[in-house]
Write an enzyme that holds these catalytic residues in place. Sequence first.
Site, PDB file in Angstrom:
ATOM      1  N   ASP A  15       9.048   5.762   8.842  1.00 46.38           N
ATOM      2  CA  ASP A  15       8.017   5.142   9.657  1.00 46.38           C
ATOM      3  C   ASP A  15       6.879   6.157   9.707  1.00 46.38           C
ATOM      4  O   ASP A  15       6.990   7.195  10.368  1.00 46.38           O
ATOM      5  CB  ASP A  15       8.550   4.846  11.059  1.00 46.38           C
ATOM      6  CG  ASP A  15       7.507   4.185  11.961  1.00 46.38           C
ATOM      7  OD1 ASP A  15       6.297   4.258  11.645  1.00 46.38           O
ATOM      8  OD2 ASP A  15       7.889   3.618  12.999  1.00 46.38           O
ATOM      9  N   VAL A  16       5.788   5.877   8.999  1.00 41.75           N
ATOM     10  CA  VAL A  16       4.714   6.866   8.855  1.00 41.75           C
ATOM     11  C   VAL A  16       3.982   7.139  10.161  1.00 41.75           C
ATOM     12  O   VAL A  16       3.187   8.087  10.234  1.00 41.75           O
ATOM     13  CB  VAL A  16       3.693   6.437   7.778  1.00 41.75           C
ATOM     14  CG1 VAL A  16       4.306   6.473   6.391  1.00 41.75           C
ATOM     15  CG2 VAL A  16       3.104   5.058   8.083  1.00 41.75           C
ATOM     16  N   THR A  39      -2.089  -6.982  -7.200  1.00 42.93           N
ATOM     17  CA  THR A  39      -0.748  -6.676  -6.715  1.00 42.93           C
ATOM     18  C   THR A  39      -0.023  -7.991  -6.449  1.00 42.93           C
ATOM     19  O   THR A  39      -0.655  -9.055  -6.410  1.00 42.93           O
ATOM     20  CB  THR A  39      -0.807  -5.859  -5.402  1.00 42.93           C
ATOM     21  OG1 THR A  39      -1.442  -6.669  -4.392  1.00 42.93           O
ATOM     22  CG2 THR A  39      -1.601  -4.571  -5.588  1.00 42.93           C
ATOM     23  N   ASP A  51       9.124   4.565   2.436  1.00 44.99           N
ATOM     24  CA  ASP A  51       8.765   3.188   2.782  1.00 44.99           C
ATOM     25  C   ASP A  51       9.720   2.711   3.870  1.00 44.99           C
ATOM     26  O   ASP A  51      10.789   3.305   4.066  1.00 44.99           O
ATOM     27  CB  ASP A  51       8.886   2.273   1.553  1.00 44.99           C
ATOM     28  CG  ASP A  51       7.901   1.110   1.578  1.00 44.99           C
ATOM     29  OD1 ASP A  51       7.993   0.283   2.510  1.00 44.99           O
ATOM     30  OD2 ASP A  51       7.041   1.038   0.692  1.00 44.99           O
ATOM     31  N   ARG A  63       6.510  -0.674  -3.444  1.00 43.09           N
ATOM     32  CA  ARG A  63       5.949  -1.819  -4.159  1.00 43.09           C
ATOM     33  C   ARG A  63       4.430  -1.692  -4.220  1.00 43.09           C
ATOM     34  O   ARG A  63       3.848  -0.770  -3.656  1.00 43.09           O
ATOM     35  CB  ARG A  63       6.338  -3.122  -3.463  1.00 43.09           C
ATOM     36  CG  ARG A  63       5.831  -3.240  -2.048  1.00 43.09           C
ATOM     37  CD  ARG A  63       6.308  -4.514  -1.381  1.00 43.09           C
ATOM     38  NE  ARG A  63       5.840  -4.596   0.006  1.00 43.09           N
ATOM     39  CZ  ARG A  63       6.134  -5.604   0.829  1.00 43.09           C
ATOM     40  NH1 ARG A  63       6.881  -6.595   0.401  1.00 43.09           N
ATOM     41  NH2 ARG A  63       5.669  -5.607   2.059  1.00 43.09           N
ATOM     42  N   TYR A  70      -8.912  -3.165  10.035  1.00 40.10           N
ATOM     43  CA  TYR A  70      -8.797  -2.631   8.684  1.00 40.10           C
ATOM     44  C   TYR A  70     -10.026  -1.797   8.319  1.00 40.10           C
ATOM     45  O   TYR A  70      -9.913  -0.650   7.881  1.00 40.10           O
ATOM     46  CB  TYR A  70      -8.625  -3.770   7.680  1.00 40.10           C
ATOM     47  CG  TYR A  70      -8.355  -3.298   6.271  1.00 40.10           C
ATOM     48  CD1 TYR A  70      -7.104  -2.788   5.916  1.00 40.10           C
ATOM     49  CD2 TYR A  70      -9.343  -3.338   5.288  1.00 40.10           C
ATOM     50  CE1 TYR A  70      -6.855  -2.344   4.623  1.00 40.10           C
ATOM     51  CE2 TYR A  70      -9.104  -2.908   4.000  1.00 40.10           C
ATOM     52  CZ  TYR A  70      -7.856  -2.405   3.671  1.00 40.10           C
ATOM     53  OH  TYR A  70      -7.613  -1.958   2.395  1.00 40.10           O
ATOM     54  N   LYS A 108     -10.134   2.334   7.843  1.00 44.38           N
ATOM     55  CA  LYS A 108     -10.425   2.857   6.507  1.00 44.38           C
ATOM     56  C   LYS A 108     -11.675   3.747   6.520  1.00 44.38           C
ATOM     57  O   LYS A 108     -11.771   4.704   5.748  1.00 44.38           O
ATOM     58  CB  LYS A 108     -10.582   1.715   5.507  1.00 44.38           C
ATOM     59  CG  LYS A 108      -9.265   0.977   5.225  1.00 44.38           C
ATOM     60  CD  LYS A 108      -8.166   1.920   4.753  1.00 44.38           C
ATOM     61  CE  LYS A 108      -6.902   1.191   4.364  1.00 44.38           C
ATOM     62  NZ  LYS A 108      -5.838   2.100   3.877  1.00 44.38           N
ATOM     63  N   MET A 167       0.607  -0.998  -5.027  1.00 41.50           N
ATOM     64  CA  MET A 167      -0.070   0.186  -5.538  1.00 41.50           C
ATOM     65  C   MET A 167       0.796   1.427  -5.420  1.00 41.50           C
ATOM     66  O   MET A 167       0.783   2.290  -6.297  1.00 41.50           O
ATOM     67  CB  MET A 167      -1.390   0.408  -4.799  1.00 41.50           C
ATOM     68  CG  MET A 167      -2.542  -0.406  -5.323  1.00 41.50           C
ATOM     69  SD  MET A 167      -4.141   0.317  -4.887  1.00 41.50           S
ATOM     70  CE  MET A 167      -4.026   0.428  -3.107  1.00 41.50           C
ATOM     71  N   ASN A 203      -0.577   6.557   1.086  1.00 40.83           N
ATOM     72  CA  ASN A 203      -0.830   5.221   0.545  1.00 40.83           C
ATOM     73  C   ASN A 203      -0.466   4.097   1.518  1.00 40.83           C
ATOM     74  O   ASN A 203      -1.036   3.009   1.439  1.00 40.83           O
ATOM     75  CB  ASN A 203      -0.035   5.044  -0.757  1.00 40.83           C
ATOM     76  CG  ASN A 203      -0.083   3.632  -1.287  1.00 40.83           C
ATOM     77  OD1 ASN A 203      -1.079   3.202  -1.846  1.00 40.83           O
ATOM     78  ND2 ASN A 203       1.024   2.899  -1.107  1.00 40.83           N
TER      79      ASN A 203
END
Length: 244
Positions: free
Chosen positions: A60-61, A185, A37, A16, A150, A154, A18, A87
């Site tokens: 699970d990244v 989004t 995902d 979902r 965050y 980043k 981006m 992403n």
Amino acid sequence: MNKLEGKVAIVTGGARGMGESHVRKFVDEGAKVVLTDLNEEGGRALAEELGESVRFVRQDVTKAEDWQAVIEEAEAAFGPVQILVNNAGISMAKTIFDLTEEEYRKIVDINQISVFLGIKAVIPSMQKAGGGSIVNISSMNGLVGGAPGYTDTKFAVRGLTKAAALQLAGLGIRVNSVHPGVIETPMVTKGDAVDQIKEFAKHIPLKRVAKSEEVSNMVLFLASDDSSYSTGSEFVIDGGLTAM
């Protein structure tokens, strides 16, 4: 002309927002895509809609074993991987006073550690392919301050991008970071902060938030051979916010 014809891509967090936009853009441009995902329902529905050019893998990244499974699935279905879009990510709108250690570590694991794991996992597959492009989705908050957890992760994605770019250039693997500002989004257009976003947009130099497709066009450029001499760089798409 299809800019990604014959290329194999992995897009994390692709069910979902981006991520979904990136998947759709890649398929339109001729790529074979493995989207990953934790959202199984959304991921499977998107893969079914887009057809034979897409596979969904629940991932699970933050787990190295999940990354290995994704690479194996991509190679079995389509061949060696030439594009990776890191992403997947999360944010928490909490102050440093309210953010718990557990919450902070969760943000670090998803936003930062996953990017390291993804880069490390995909290198052998890209070597088989003769090179590739890794696109790490950072944020305008990888350039300027914002929420704790965050912002710092980043910034870390930006730094890791540069370190990896230098070490992988000799293998023909390019690594770049994308730094979006406020993007239109579902989380923005249907969430509790709709009115705040509308008010904030008035202060963006271009006077609007970006559409997901505008970010996807940047990601496409970096994934394709159009950006063949770009590596270790930041690509900002924020309507001019960081220029202020």
